[in-house]
Structures are given as C-alpha cells and as structure tokens.
Design a protein around this motif. Structure first.
Motif, short mmCIF file in Angstrom:
data_model
loop_
_atom_site.label_atom_id
_atom_site.label_comp_id
_atom_site.label_asym_id
_atom_site.label_seq_id
_atom_site.Cartn_x
_atom_site.Cartn_y
_atom_site.Cartn_z
N LEU A 36 0.83 -1.20 0.00
CA LEU A 36 0.00 0.00 0.00
C LEU A 36 0.87 1.26 0.00
CD1 LEU A 36 -2.77 -1.09 2.53
CD2 LEU A 36 -3.04 -0.75 0.07
N THR A 37 1.92 1.24 0.78
CA THR A 37 2.82 2.39 0.83
C THR A 37 3.49 2.60 -0.53
OG1 THR A 37 3.26 2.10 3.20
CG2 THR A 37 4.87 3.37 1.93
N SER A 38 3.96 1.52 -1.13
CA SER A 38 4.62 1.63 -2.44
C SER A 38 3.65 2.18 -3.49
CB SER A 38 5.13 0.24 -2.86
OG SER A 38 5.69 0.29 -4.15
N ALA A 69 -1.10 8.57 5.65
CA ALA A 69 -0.80 9.96 6.05
C ALA A 69 0.35 10.05 7.03
CB ALA A 69 -2.06 10.59 6.65
N ASP A 70 0.52 9.05 7.89
CA ASP A 70 1.58 9.10 8.90
C ASP A 70 2.84 8.35 8.47
OD1 ASP A 70 -0.04 10.55 10.66
OD2 ASP A 70 -0.98 8.71 11.41
N GLY A 71 2.85 7.85 7.24
CA GLY A 71 3.99 7.07 6.78
C GLY A 71 4.89 7.86 5.85
N PRO A 72 5.75 7.17 5.09
CA PRO A 72 6.64 7.85 4.15
C PRO A 72 5.85 8.64 3.12
CG PRO A 72 7.28 5.54 4.46
CD PRO A 72 5.95 5.71 5.12
N GLN A 73 6.45 9.75 2.68
CA GLN A 73 5.81 10.63 1.70
C GLN A 73 6.73 10.81 0.50
OE1 GLN A 73 2.59 11.85 2.16
NE2 GLN A 73 2.66 10.47 3.93
N PRO A 74 6.16 11.11 -0.67
CA PRO A 74 7.00 11.34 -1.85
C PRO A 74 7.93 12.54 -1.64
CG PRO A 74 4.67 11.17 -2.45
CD PRO A 74 4.72 11.28 -0.96
N ASP A 75 9.08 12.49 -2.28
CA ASP A 75 10.00 13.62 -2.19
C ASP A 75 9.38 14.87 -2.81
OD1 ASP A 75 11.90 12.00 -1.03
OD2 ASP A 75 12.80 11.44 -2.96
N GLN A 76 8.56 14.69 -3.82
CA GLN A 76 7.94 15.83 -4.51
C GLN A 76 6.59 15.39 -5.06
OE1 GLN A 76 10.30 17.39 -7.71
NE2 GLN A 76 8.90 19.06 -8.16
N ILE A 77 5.60 16.27 -4.95
CA ILE A 77 4.28 16.04 -5.55
C ILE A 77 4.06 17.18 -6.53
CG2 ILE A 77 1.81 15.73 -5.14
CD1 ILE A 77 2.44 14.83 -2.33
N SER A 78 4.35 16.91 -7.80
CA SER A 78 4.33 17.97 -8.81
C SER A 78 2.95 18.20 -9.41
CB SER A 78 5.33 17.65 -9.93
OG SER A 78 5.05 16.38 -10.50
N ASN A 84 -3.06 16.72 0.59
CA ASN A 84 -3.25 17.75 1.63
C ASN A 84 -4.51 17.50 2.45
OD1 ASN A 84 -1.00 19.46 1.53
ND2 ASN A 84 -1.81 20.61 -0.23
N GLU A 85 -5.54 17.01 1.80
CA GLU A 85 -6.76 16.69 2.56
C GLU A 85 -6.47 15.65 3.63
OE1 GLU A 85 -11.34 15.09 1.85
OE2 GLU A 85 -9.83 14.90 0.25
N ALA A 86 -5.72 14.61 3.25
CA ALA A 86 -5.37 13.56 4.22
C ALA A 86 -4.45 14.10 5.30
CB ALA A 86 -4.71 12.39 3.49
N ARG A 87 -3.51 14.95 4.93
CA ARG A 87 -2.58 15.51 5.91
C ARG A 87 -3.31 16.43 6.89
NH1 ARG A 87 2.90 15.16 4.39
NH2 ARG A 87 3.41 17.10 5.50
N LEU A 88 -4.28 17.17 6.38
CA LEU A 88 -5.04 18.06 7.27
C LEU A 88 -5.81 17.25 8.30
CD1 LEU A 88 -6.00 20.94 7.92
CD2 LEU A 88 -7.82 20.63 6.23
N LYS A 89 -6.45 16.17 7.86
CA LYS A 89 -7.20 15.33 8.79
C LYS A 89 -6.30 14.62 9.78
CE LYS A 89 -11.03 14.60 5.57
NZ LYS A 89 -11.76 13.65 4.70
#
Length: 723
Positions: free
Chosen positions: A171-173, A201-210, A219-224
């Motif tokens: 799922l993370t990949s 939301a609490d796991g690894p995140q991409p280096d860049q979201i272009s 951002n919606e998930a991060r806000l929640k």
C-alpha cells in the motif's frame, strides 16, 4: 492481516499482497484456485502458487475468495451478460423480419392490439410500444443452455498475478507511486489515491508532488491527520477547499464550498497567509478563479482572523478591492503590440508557459530574426521545463501542419472531442526541427541509463501516458493514441449498463468505413445482420443490468475501419448510471462458448465521461491486411436523446479523418532515446529471461526476472515520463 485496500494493489499492480496464515498443506486448494482463475483469464505466477501451497487450506481459500471477486470485476464477469437473441451469434433474424414478428405478436395480444392497429393506420409504429421488443424473453440460465462450452485455445488472454510484499508495504509503495506521479491521474485513480493517502498519512511521503490535483488529495489527508500542508500557490489552497467539500480538485467543475469545519477554515487561512506573505506576487493567481474565491471567502470569514492579513488580501483581490496585475496580462500586452520577441523574453520567467506558447509566438513572428529569437529563448529554458510538458510540445511540433485548411481536433480533460478547420498560420519546418532537436537532447539527458533493456515489441506502439485523463479504468486499457495488434478470427464488442433510477436505453453499434472514411455499412438495432457480422438485439430498459453484443468475422468485414460506439438513446448518462462499461473479445471460429467469456476479453473499460456518444477505440486494417486497434477514449456531445449510428456518420467520419493519422509519442520514442552505445537491447521472445538485472518494458511482466530488475508495464507506464 487482510486490509480493505488490498484490492487496490491487485488492480493497479497485478500483485496479491503476500498472504499470511498458518503453515499447512494448501497445494490442492492452490491448484483449484489457479484453475478457477484460468477460467476467467488469470493465472497465479509460479512463485505465488508455491507460496500459497505452503499455507493452510483455510488461508488459501480466504485469499481465493477475495481475489476472485476483484478479478471478476476487473474483466466484467461480476455481472450476468444475457443477450436478447438467445442463440446469438447464431440465428439472428433479418431486421425487417424481426420487426414484423414483433408487430404480429403485438396484434395477437389483446392488451396491445388496438394501439398497434392505430399506429399502423398512420404508417409509423413505435417499436418501444411492442411488448416483445426491447426486453429479455428468457432468463440468463435459459440462455446458457443454448451455448456449448468454450473451447480453450493458446491465444486466450492469460493475465499473470504475482506475489507481492507485506500488505502495508504494498500500500505504501502504491501510494508513493500515485502521489508522486509526474503526470495527472484519471478520476478513478485519483479516488484510489484519496483512500491510500488517508491510510498512509503518517507514513513515508514522496520527495515531490508535482501534480496539483494529487497535492490537493494528499493535503486533505494531511489536514485530517494533523500534519503540515504542502502549499506553494494560492490555488493549492483553493483545490484543498474543493477536496474538503467533496468537489472537483481539478477546478473544471463548480464545487459547492460547504461543510468546512472551523479547524479546516483556520488551516486554509493560515496557509494562504503564509503563501502570500512569502511571495505577494502570487496574488495574481486569484484572477483565474475569482468567483470561486468569492464563494470561499463567504465560508472562511477572513475578517474574523486579523492575525492573517495576507489571507484577507486574497479575497480583496477577488472582490476587485485590491489590484494584482497578472503575469499573463503583461504577456498579452506584448502580443497586442505584435512583439513576439518581447513576449518570449518575458515568458522566460515562466519556462513551462513559454514552451506551451511556442506555437503562438512562432506564428506571430514576421521576420526570421524574430523567429530565431523566439526559438533561442525557448532553447534556453528547456532544462527548466517538466518532462511531461517537453513531451507534449515535442508531440505537437511533430504533428504541426505547415499548410492551413486541415482539420484540427480538440479533446478536453474529460475526453469530449470536437473537430474544426485549422485556420492557423503555419509554423515552418526549420524552427520545428530546431526545437525538436533541443527537446530530444534534454530528454535523453534526463532519462536514466540502462545497461540492459529487455523490450516486448508489442509495447513499442503504446502511447506515452502524458495524462491519466487520456485513458479510463479497466483491464487491458491503453492510453489514447496507442496502437495494438488484433490477432483473432472473431471480434466481439460488448456493452453493459445498469440504470440507477429511470429507464435507460444504451445502443451498441459499429460503423464500417471505407478508406476515405465514408460509411459502407453498420451494425446496430436497425441493421442486425451484415456480411460477417451480427447484433445481439436491442435492450431498452436495464433495472437489473443489460448487455448488448456485436460479433464480426474479420476476414469478411468490408472496408478498412471499424468504429464501435455506444449511443445513449434515452435515459441516464454515462456518469449517472450505477455502472457501465465497454470491451471487446477475440476468439477463434471453433471456440463456441457463451456471448460473454471472460478469458477471451482483451479489453474492458469503464464508460464514465460526458456527452451522449462514446467512442472507445477504432480498428484499422493496414496495407499488410492485419487489423490493429487505435485507442480513442472519446465522447461526443450528441443529442439529448435518440442518438443513432446513422445520425452520427458525418461527425464520426470527420473525427476519424482528423485523429487516425495524428501521431502520438510512443514507448518506441523513449526507448530510442534510452538506447546508448553501452546499452544492450534484447527483444523479449516470451521465453528466455536474462540472468542479470534488466530494465524490462512490456505489456505483461515476465516471471523469474532478476530481483534487481526495473519493470515497466501499462500499470506503471507513467514512471517512464522523466521529471
């Protein structure tokens, strides 16, 4: 542990997250699972079969139940596909004889005799008023008794399912791959990303979201989750507001900005304040969506939060109380003064805009010096432009006609297409060639080096997915413009739909066109039988779901172009029905079987677009006599009701003429750029697997590749697009 999101991994990667459970003797159950999968065109890889064989039987059965439900839906086998004519494709009657039989049956029915006689007296009979027309006259089970078992042949589709990693790792990949995609995702995939973003939301995140739409979903998930937001423009905040309201983060459709909590309002205002405070010039972006900003201001009440004065400036600009001159207005001013050189110099501050404006700038150039200056400015910024934009511009320049008067095709983000005359001034070959050379050199520099390329030749003509919106969800679906071989004796189209609330009539048809795209004939409910082809019959109401089929013997088809289409005759649109999808099967003449056989399905795609006419793909016969499919994923506006293949002939002919010869950038183009003097290139023969690590690019992932290999298939083809 089984996770509710595991089906996403299977659909997107064709991997089953590593099943767990007690050790046992699961070999028999695993073999039965594999045999059942093969009946619907799927198969366990050797590694996955071995893993399952070492688990207890209960764990294997549990995995089988979950997997079979997902793959049946992927191929369209989760519903019952009945046909109006019970023996289809055999014994399909002549259209006129069939209609006369329906009228005779209506005259024999006491309840409909009088109204039928009244219609006959006027010379026109409405087929929909005849009781035997448009509704199944037999059950699905009765239909099955009229068909022999399908004879399996080597050419049947077999999609291999591979063993994945731990569920959370898979799922993370998948989340990192989708969120970090360098190209926009389709709507269905964007919804999947939303589910994954909440879980990760609490796991690894991409280096860049272009991609901005991806960023809004994340951002919606991060806000929640209470994490920091990823914002660098005011439009990022507007997209996030739309996501919170359950609306369109692409900002193409209006969103009712309601249901935003107090905590979310504070986060949005704080984010706006930070973005504008760091770069006041970004206030100019407000003009692009001024009305939406006004509506958002009514929900956020910025006047209640004096601690964020820069946020209040955003809404002052939207109301016209504060001036913020846009970059685009300065560019337009230079165009109005017929100064393409000055416009190009200014646009160097926005490299992507300069490349996207290149055609207009070159058309505006009057002298050779002006043309040279525009191209020089573009060459300077090429290293600062995203790979997706470079590829789009490169493709545009390749197709750019030097003479006016030709047709021009427009396709919007939703797949709606229209054609108009091309009245633009020409862009001349030397400038095009110079820019193409510069773009090719830059892309070659960005592409990763590959010591050993293993290439499936069937993937070379697959179009690069410059946008996920140029395709649809489904099985075996390729990006718009892709060309794939069609190997088989019988070609069978199918459509399925299930209405939500009101009577809905979809009509499957196929137009047969000559080399000049004029109509030779067609198959539809108005022409049930033609040379080499038959229609399964018209279904006019689908409360429990309905299917229609067209069967074509390819060696008997007249003409060089087959255009299947789905017309909405009446009722709910493609985005209103509970479910609708289209696909095609390929069979040998000896195979027999039911009208729908999942293992013969080559493609199944969801129908979820605007307009009232769907054109999923077109089949073209080449000079060598072989048939190939070119993928369209297009929708025409059509009429509100009563759309028919006959009524669409002129529009479809114009569209085919304009789009069939339009060349897409394909995998072949990137492979040629990736192939250097030190690169070993092996053509995949379907059997021999190199011993060492390779970069494999193909339609299906081979088994037993070296663990260090990089694997690119249609499921992750977007990974080929350089950043």
């Amino acid at each position: 542990m089984v996770h509710r999101l595991d089906p996403l991994v299977l659909r997107h990667t064709h991997r089953i997250p590593r099943p767990t459970g007690p050790v046992g003797e699961g070999a028999v159950a695993a073999q039965q699972f594999d045999a059942t999968l093969m009946s619907v065109g799927f198969k366990l890889s050797a590694q996955l079969l071995e893993h399952l064989s070492g688990l207890a039987e209960e764990a294997v059965v549990d995995t089988a139940v979950r997997t079979l439900g997902t793959v049946r839906e992927m191929v369209g086998d989760h519903v019952r596909h009945n046909a109006y004519f019970i023996d289809f494709p055999a014994n399909v009657p002549d259209t006129f004889d069939f209609w006369m039989r329906c009228i005779a049956e209506a005259l024999a029915d006491d309840s409909t005799r009088e109204s039928t006689l009244e219609q006959l007296s006027t010379g026109v009979v409405n087929l929909l008023t005849l009781p035997s027309y448009g509704n199944y006259r037999h059950t699905y089970a009765e239909m099955l008794t009229h068909h022999d078992e399908l004879i399996a042949v080597a050419g049947d589709r077999m999609t291999v399912l591979h063993l994945g990693g731990a569920p959370d790792d898979e799922l993370t990949s998948l989340y990192l791959a989708l969120a970090g995609s360098t190209t926009p995702l389709g709507e269905d995939v964007l919804r999947d990303l939303k589910d994954l973003a909440g879980h990760c939301a609490d796991g690894p995140q991409p280096d860049q979201i272009s991609v901005r739409e991806n960023r809004a979903v994340v951002n919606e998930a991060r806000l929640k989750a209470g994490s920091g937001l990823l914002l660098d423009t005011v439009t990022d905040v507007l997209r996030l507001a739309c996501a919170l309201a359950g609306g369109d983060v692409g900002l193409q459709e209006p969103t009712r900005l309601r249901g935003i909590s107090r905590a979310a309002r504070r986060a949005l205002l704080a984010g706006l304040d930070e973005v504008v405070g760091a770069a006041p010039a970004k206030l100019a972006d407000v003009h692009a969506h001024r009305e939406m900003w006004k509506r958002l201001g009514e929900r956020l009440h910025p006047h209640e939060y004096p601690q964020w004065p820069h946020a209040a400036d955003v809404f002052a600009v939207a109301r016209g109380e504060k001036e913020a001159r846009t970059f685009d207005s300065r560019v337009e001013e230079l165009h109005a003064r017929l100064d393409p050189t000055g416009a190009a110099a200014l646009l160097k501050a926005a490299p992507g805009k300069l490349l996207r404006s290149l055609d207009r700038l070159l058309r505006s150039a009057v002298t050779q010096d002006e043309s040279d200056a525009v191209v020089a400015a573009a060459e300077q910024v090429v290293p600062d432009v995203s790979g997706r934009v470079l590829l789009s511009v490169r493709q545009h320049l390749h197709n750019r006609a030097e003479a006016t008067g030709e047709q021009r095709v427009f396709v919007n983000r939703s797949g709606r297409a229209w054609v108009t005359e091309d009245t633009r001034r020409p862009v001349f070959a030397p400038e095009c060639k110079r820019m193409i050379t510069a773009i090719d050199a830059e892309l070659r520099r960005r592409l990763p080096a590959a010591d050993h390329l293993l290439i499936d030749p069937d993937v070379l003509d697959v179009a690069l997915p410059l946008s996920g919106k140029a395709t649809t969800s489904g099985l075996g679906v390729l990006p718009r413009g892709s060309i794939s071989p069609v190997d088989g004796d019988l070609l069978r189209f199918f459509v399925y739909w299930k209405q939500t609330a009101r009577s809905t009539d979809y009509d499957l048809s196929a137009a047969l066109l000559a080399p000049d795209y004029s109509t030779i004939s067609w198959l539809s409910y108005t022409n049930l039988v033609d040379v080499g082809g038959a229609h399964s019959g018209d279904i006019t109401n689908a409360p429990d779901g309905a299917s229609e089929f067209i069967d074509l013997r390819l060696d008997a088809v007249r003409g060089t172009c087959i255009v299947p289409q789905v017309d909405i005759y009446s009722g709910e649109g493609f985005e209103e029905v509970e479910e609708s999808f289209f696909g095609f099967m390929l069979r040998g003449t000896e195979q027999q079987g039911r009208p729908f056989e999942p293992r013969t399905v080559r493609m199944k795609s969801d129908l979820r677009g605007p307009g009232r006419i769907a054109l999923p793909l077109v089949f073209l016969r080449g000079a060598d006599g072989r048939w190939r499919a070119k993928w369209l994923h297009l929708y025409l506006t059509g009429s509100p009701s009563y759309n028919t293949v006959e009524g669409n002939r002129v529009t479809v002919a114009m569209l085919m003429r304009a789009i069939v010869d339009h060349e897409q950038l394909t995998v072949r183009y990137l492979v040629e750029l990736m192939t250097g003097s030190a690169t070993t290139v092996t053509v995949w023969d379907g059997k021999t697997v190199p011993a060492g690590p390779v970069t494999y690019i193909g339609l299906e992932r081979p088994e037993k590749l070296h663990p260090g290999s990089r694997i690119v298939t249609p499921e992750n083809l977007r990974d080929l697009i350089p950043e």
